[in-house]
Write a protein that holds these residues in place. Structure first.
Motif, short mmCIF file in Angstrom:
data_model
loop_
_atom_site.label_atom_id
_atom_site.label_comp_id
_atom_site.label_asym_id
_atom_site.label_seq_id
_atom_site.Cartn_x
_atom_site.Cartn_y
_atom_site.Cartn_z
N ALA A 150 0.82 -1.25 0.19
CA ALA A 150 -0.04 0.11 0.05
C ALA A 150 0.84 1.18 0.13
O ALA A 150 0.50 2.23 -0.66
N ASP A 151 2.00 1.29 0.75
CA ASP A 151 2.70 2.33 0.78
C ASP A 151 3.35 2.53 -0.64
O ASP A 151 3.45 3.77 -1.02
N TRP A 152 3.75 1.54 -1.24
CA TRP A 152 4.32 1.90 -2.71
C TRP A 152 3.40 2.34 -3.61
O TRP A 152 3.61 3.08 -4.32
N MET A 153 2.35 1.60 -3.50
CA MET A 153 1.23 2.11 -4.44
C MET A 153 0.66 3.52 -4.24
O MET A 153 0.33 4.19 -5.04
N ILE A 264 -8.90 -11.75 -2.30
CA ILE A 264 -9.34 -10.58 -2.97
C ILE A 264 -9.34 -9.44 -2.12
O ILE A 264 -9.03 -8.42 -2.31
N LYS A 265 -9.65 -9.57 -0.80
CA LYS A 265 -9.70 -8.46 0.21
C LYS A 265 -8.19 -7.97 0.34
O LYS A 265 -8.02 -6.84 0.59
N THR A 266 -7.20 -8.84 0.51
CA THR A 266 -5.86 -8.73 0.74
C THR A 266 -5.47 -7.70 -0.70
O THR A 266 -4.74 -6.62 -0.44
N ILE A 267 -5.82 -8.15 -1.74
CA ILE A 267 -5.24 -7.59 -2.90
C ILE A 267 -5.82 -6.22 -3.08
O ILE A 267 -5.24 -5.01 -3.46
N THR A 268 -7.28 -6.07 -2.95
CA THR A 268 -8.00 -5.07 -3.30
C THR A 268 -7.96 -3.83 -2.09
O THR A 268 -7.97 -2.75 -2.37
N LEU A 269 -7.49 -4.38 -1.05
CA LEU A 269 -7.46 -3.57 0.13
C LEU A 269 -6.38 -2.52 -0.01
O LEU A 269 -6.30 -1.27 0.02
N VAL A 270 -4.99 -3.06 -0.90
CA VAL A 270 -3.90 -2.27 -1.00
C VAL A 270 -4.49 -1.39 -2.13
O VAL A 270 -4.21 -0.23 -2.04
N LEU A 271 -5.30 -1.76 -3.06
CA LEU A 271 -5.70 -0.93 -4.17
C LEU A 271 -6.50 0.23 -3.70
O LEU A 271 -6.56 1.39 -3.96
N ALA A 272 -7.55 -0.01 -2.62
CA ALA A 272 -8.44 0.97 -2.28
C ALA A 272 -7.66 1.95 -1.23
O ALA A 272 -7.79 3.04 -1.60
N VAL A 273 -6.73 1.53 -0.57
CA VAL A 273 -5.83 2.46 0.26
C VAL A 273 -5.08 3.37 -0.63
O VAL A 273 -5.11 4.51 -0.59
N LEU A 277 -8.93 7.08 -1.31
CA LEU A 277 -10.24 7.28 -0.87
C LEU A 277 -10.12 7.24 0.60
O LEU A 277 -9.02 6.98 1.12
N SER A 278 -10.94 7.98 1.10
CA SER A 278 -11.07 8.28 2.62
C SER A 278 -11.43 6.79 3.41
O SER A 278 -12.37 6.86 3.93
N LEU A 279 -10.45 6.16 3.39
CA LEU A 279 -10.48 4.93 4.13
C LEU A 279 -9.32 4.18 4.69
O LEU A 279 -8.42 4.67 4.07
N GLY A 280 -9.64 3.12 5.64
CA GLY A 280 -8.29 2.76 6.15
C GLY A 280 -8.27 1.47 6.21
O GLY A 280 -9.34 0.54 5.50
N LYS A 281 -7.05 0.69 6.50
CA LYS A 281 -7.11 -0.62 6.17
C LYS A 281 -7.32 -1.42 7.51
O LYS A 281 -6.89 -2.45 7.69
N GLU A 282 -7.50 -0.68 8.53
CA GLU A 282 -7.48 -1.38 9.77
C GLU A 282 -8.62 -2.54 10.21
O GLU A 282 -8.57 -3.60 10.64
N GLY A 283 -9.95 -1.87 9.66
CA GLY A 283 -10.94 -2.75 9.84
C GLY A 283 -10.91 -3.90 8.83
O GLY A 283 -11.07 -5.16 9.43
N PRO A 284 -10.65 -3.91 7.68
CA PRO A 284 -10.30 -4.79 6.63
C PRO A 284 -9.27 -6.03 7.26
O PRO A 284 -9.57 -7.06 7.09
N LEU A 285 -8.30 -5.51 8.03
CA LEU A 285 -7.04 -6.30 8.27
C LEU A 285 -7.77 -7.42 9.53
O LEU A 285 -7.33 -8.60 9.46
#
Lengths: 866, 189
Positions: A150-153, A264-273, A277-285
């Protein structure tokens, strides 16, 4: 119990009576029947990749005293599939726990027999720890992957590292000596898109180029995320915590914690972050960790065959998830205890502790941020706080509570709109639009352009002499010769004032965008945006208080502590308190939140301000509505979740809640030994109830036990296939001894093995208070109501939820009709619009059923594409 | 159980790879000592960056050349903050490569499922479908024919079909999820 069905059917009608009069046959006894058309058992067999179909389990109800029953069961072949659950059904905690104890006893009794059995029992005893270890390892590793990627992207939006494409901005300039004090992130290796495309690093042309590239990347990441979610795993969208809460309380959502969802959640979470968008990765983790827990529990029969035991693993997994999300292992355990878990014995507490430890350890050894910490926004303060500062902290708490209440209302209203109008039909378009608006507005403001975690880090960081950002642009007197740690309060420079303006704009932007972002169909967490909002507000308040103290140090509140040249206000601390307050306002957590934030800072002395702010925000939030965002979403979706936090204060009796009602047809029951297979099949086909009480006979009406619909259908089906001489006119016998039959009659079918001989019963005069308590504490699915041993009716979890809702309506008539969602897909209606015959809900004749299903599927598909 | 184990294998491998890499010996470029020195008298602030071991990470070793004359060195150095940091560039590289390759594979598969497969299916089954009914032609939903294939593959039974059967089963499952999330809005709205 079954999601949509749960709330829409008729109890938005105001009066109690109208329900009774309007009730259809589906309603009278556990309408929780097979409602969605894909729940038919045929489909289910196809669908449940995760179902434990092969379980061999004889339901003898744990500590059954009757040993002869045991014998009978051993004689009978256990029927595969009995004791499992359908999709969107509720598990019976009591039954599952009995099952586990039975299993345990069996293993223990065999232990002495041979070395192999001994090893097996050891393996069984250790499997709990093994599964949480694996879960911890996997969630730590996945969190590391998500963090790094996510940092890289995120940095890919602004440019690229030419010397090593896989480095993000910070890592790219890792060894560079060209960075200057003012512009710390500039180094020749890192190229912005404008530099690469049009060759200019400065000027309006490059700004516009960077702007365009920023929007382009944001849109493409968002599009990829939503299309991956849509094509491969629709369950991967959202935060996942409401669903996990519901699952942990005993609901079954097949595939929600499966392999594809995980991937899919792992992969798309990175894309979404990364899309900004105004969202975080903590809940999905947390969801990711729970998927790991679920997948690993399949390796161990102790957990794969028992839904209640599996939920213990999931509790531990959610602790591991928070542990890696915030780098707060203890906070994770408390989060699991306070927020998500339903059943949390001490053994689970220790396992959660261990899982959180393992996960944090793995993440730490991956060291994703290069700062030897688990999170980006780890801060360390050493400045003390003063008593008068409690006032601004409490004000921040009030702000947090107001924000929480506003957010919950606005977001739920928006989500209800999405759920109930046509607008919900365009998930991809919605994501694209939200991402486009976010990107267009976010870029010009440096504080919104930043990755949200970095923004929080910047706001948390105190202004030392080492900082050069505009937030720390104070007017310094250069000749002060004090050492680093003790910087006095200083007047703000122009940089601070412009930063405050930008922060105010960022605050408004974040507030609005978060309302519309939470709930779109990409993985989206709520923690980070909430914290960012709180941190922005807190920082602004902090700077204001600091300036107030500087210019008015003769006021009596400041007099004692803030002399000229003293360092008494730390704006970073205010940002942290604000973040905790806002998070508290939204989620209504208290203990776990304070511990999480405290672990973020590692300063024990800030516990009191944090507690004050979080408590205030909870009070203020509760004044506007008692439920947190997760409960609100649970209610919005109509999940069967019996909240253990709410109190039941009414004086109704079990007889008022039980089904059937007075005007309803009588309870559908089975008799112990004088029904035929055909009778039972007709009964199953004509009703949709999930279970049937078994009585002695129509005359005596005394209770014998309880048989579940799923078990009945499976047992009859397998008996028809495997046992000889079972025809439609065979007697079905639930009793211990087969009644004497005429000589020419066909062989009776013995179904005692699927009978629950110890169903929970209450008498009709039991107060509902107690019934609700029993349901909550024991996790019951249904409970029979008796009078003098005669079965009167049944109370299911769904009935209780309906009852609670009704009472709430009576007390608070002004409450918005949140469940006012129309049933757009009447599941029991066939292709031609006529009600489908009940027959199709149950699969007794597999071949005919399948064709029926296929045709309907096609039809449904056509109607959706048109 | 064996099949499940096989399916879990990639995850375990990834896990082992990441964990192993995290503990791997540090590349020589992967440590740095970064000293940030704030403005002092007429010297502007400066950042010094040097590749030294942890015990040498202090102002005296890293700040070279020393901008201030001898007597001021102590005062200057007191203000500087030196931080020793380490990273693992191999972990980062491997992680990004793993991530991008999974993403790429998924995208390819997605393109195949949504665009290529319907065309192929139509071309292969074109004749038989023309005779039957044109009900599901024009249906661009991916996996739309899952039921068909399921019904057919059940009649025959060999190893290849089992694979196909499993795949179709998965497709059906996704289809149901999609219906309940996007059409019926019963979960996750």
């Amino acid at each position: 119990m079954e999601s949509e069905q749960l709330f829409h059917r008729g109890y938005y009608r105001n009066s109690y009576n109208s329900i009774t009069s309007a009730s259809s046959d589906e309603e009278l006894l556990d309408g929780a029947g097979v409602i969605m058309d894909f729940q038919t058992s045929e489909d289910d067999n196809l669908l449940d990749g995760d179902a434990s179909i092969g379980t061999h389990y004889t339901m003898t109800n744990g500590g059954n005293i009757n040993s002869s029953t045991h014998l009978l069961d051993l004689l009978d072949e256990p029927i595969p599939g009995v004791g499992t659950y359908d999709d969107f059904h509720t598990i019976d905690w009591v039954r599952e726990k009995c099952k586990d104890r039975e299993r345990h006893r069996r293993i223990n009794s065999k232990k002495k027999e041979s070395a192999w059995e001994m090893t097996k029992s050891l393996y069984d005893a250790w499997s709990g720890w093994l599964v949480v270890t694996l879960t911890g390892l996997a969630s730590g590793a996945l969190a590391g992957l998500i963090d790094i990627a996510a940092d890289w992207m995120t940095d890919l939006k602004e440019g690229i590292c030419l010397s090593a494409l896989w480095f993000n901005h910070e890592q790219c300039c890792w060894g560079s000596n060209e960075t200057t004090f003012e512009e710390r992130d500039k180094c020749p290796q890192w190229k912005t898109w404008a530099e690469l495309i049009i060759g200019q690093a400065e000027g309006p042309g490059s700004y516009i180029m960077n702007y365009i590239m920023y929007i382009f990347w944001a849109l493409s990441f968002a599009f990829l995320a939503v299309s991956l979610v849509k094509v491969f795993a629709p369950y991967a969208c959202g935060s996942g915590i409401p669903e996990i809460k519901t699952i942990l309380s005993g609901f079954i959502i097949r595939g929600y914690l499966g392999k594809w969802t995980l991937m899919i959640k792992t992969i798309t979470l990175v894309l979404a972050v990364a899309s900004g968008l105004s969202l975080g990765k903590e809940g999905p983790l947390v969801h990711v960790a729970c998927c790991c827990g679920n997948i690993f529990s399949y390796l161990f029969p102790k957990y794969s065959t028992n839904e209640a035991k599996k939920r213990e693993v999931l509790s531990a997994a959610s602790a591991a998830g928070v542990s890696v999300a915030f780098g707060a292992p203890i906070g994770g355990v408390l989060f699991s205890l306070e927020e998500v878990s339903y059943y949390f014995p001490l053994k689970t507490l220790w396992r959660s502790f261990f899982a959180a430890l393992v996960a944090a350890f793995v993440l730490r050894s991956i060291n994703p941020f290069g700062n030897s910490r688990l999170v980006l926004f780890y801060v360390e303060y050493h400045t003390p706080w003063y008593l008068f500062e409690l006032l601004p902290f409490i004000l921040l708490g009030v702000f947090g509570g107001l924000w929480g209440a506003f957010f919950i209302r606005a977001n739920i209203a928006w989500c209800r709109r999405r759920k109930s109008t046509k607008f919900g039909k365009y998930p991809v378009l919605e994501v694209i639009i939200v991402a486009a608006i976010t990107a267009v507005i976010a870029f010009p403001n440096p504080y919104t352009r930043l990755n949200t975690s970095e923004l929080i880090k910047e706001l948390f960081t105190d202004c030392g002499p080492l900082e050069s950002s505009s937030l720390c642009d104070y007017r310094n007197d250069m000749n002060a010769s004090k050492i680093v740690d003790d910087i006095p309060d200083r007047p703000a420079g122009t940089g601070v004032y412009s930063a405050i303006w930008q922060l105010c704009l960022a605050l408004i932007f974040k507030i609005i965008m978060t309302v519309f972002t939470f709930g779109i169909k990409v993985p989206s967490g709520l923690f980070i945006p909430s914290m960012a909002i709180g941190a922005i507000a807190g920082r602004i308040v902090g700077i204001a208080v600091e300036q107030l103290a500087y210019y008015h140090h003769d006021w009596f509140i400041f007099k004692e502590w803030c002399e000229v040249g003293a360092d008494c206000i730390t704006p970073g601390l205010y940002a942290m308190v604000g973040a905790a307050a806002c998070l508290g306002g939204v989620t209504r957590m208290t203990v776990s939140l304070v511990v999480i934030v405290f672990e973020l800072t590692g300063g024990l002395e800030y516990i009191v301000p944090l507690m004050a702010a979080v408590m205030t925000s909870k009070w203020v939030g509760d004044a506007f509505g008692r439920e947190g965002i997760y409960e609100a979403h649970i209610r919005l979706n109509g999940y069967p979740f019996l909240d253990a936090k709410e109190e039941f204060t009414h004086t109704t009796l079990a007889a008022d809640v039980m089904r059937p009602r007075r005007s309803d047809p009588p309870l559908a029951v089975l008799t112990q030994d004088n029904m035929t297979v055909e009778d039972i099949e007709t009964l199953i086909n004509e009703t949709s109830y999930n279970g049937f009480p078994v009585i002695m006979s129509k005359e005596s009406q005394r209770l014998v036990g309880f048989a579940l619909r799923r078990d009945l259908t499976i047992a009859i089906e397998s008996a028809r296939k495997k046992q000889e001489g079972i025809v439609g006119s065979s007697r079905v016998c639930f009793a211990q001894h087969t009644p004497s039959l005429p000589a020419e009659s066909p062989r009776p079918l013995k179904l005692r093995s699927i009978l629950d001989m110890s169903p929970f019963t209450v008498t009709d005069h039991t107060p509902m208070e107690i019934v609700v308590d029993i349901f909550r504490k024991l996790g019951l699915r249904q409970c029979l109501v008796t009078h003098n041993g005669i079965v009167l009716g049944i109370i299911t979890k769904k009935n209780i939820l309906e009852h609670l809702e009704q009472l709430k309506q009576h007390v608070e008539p002004l409450a918005p009709p949140w469940h006012y969602n129309k049933k757009r897909y009447p599941p029991s209606y066939g292709p031609d619009g006529k009600p489908r015959p009940r027959l199709h809900n149950v699969q007794l004749k597999p071949i005919a059923e399948e064709r029926e299903e296929t045709e309907e599927e096609v039809h449904l598909l056509n109607s959706t594409t048109l | 159980m064996a099949a499940r184990g096989a399916r879990l294998c990639p995850l375990l491998l990834l896990l082992a790879a990441l964990a192993g890499l995290g503990a791997e010996a540090k590349n020589s470029e992967d440590v740095r000592c970064k000293c940030i020195c704030p403005p002092y008298k007429d010297h502007s602030g400066h950042i010094y960056n040097k590749n030294v071991s942890q015990k040498d990470c202090d102002c005296l070793h890293v700040v070279e050349p020393m901008p201030v004359p001898g007597p001021d060195v102590e005062a200057y150095c007191l203000r500087c903050e030196c931080k020793y940091e380490e990273r693992s560039s191999v972990t980062i590289k491997v992680t990004i490569i793993i991530y991008l390759s999974i993403l790429g594979l998924l995208l390819l598969y997605m393109v195949y499922l949504t665009l290529v497969e319907p065309i192929l299916k139509r071309r292969l089954l074109g004749h038989s479908q023309l005779i039957q009914s044109d009900e599901d032609i024009g249906d661009h939903q991916p996996f739309a024919n899952a039921h068909d294939v399921l019904a057919r593959s059940r009649s025959r039974a060999n190893v290849l079909n089992k694979v196909e059967y499993a795949q179709q089963r998965w497709k059906l499952q996704v289809q149901e999820q999609r219906k309940s999330v996007f059409d019926r809005h019963v979960v996750l709205s």
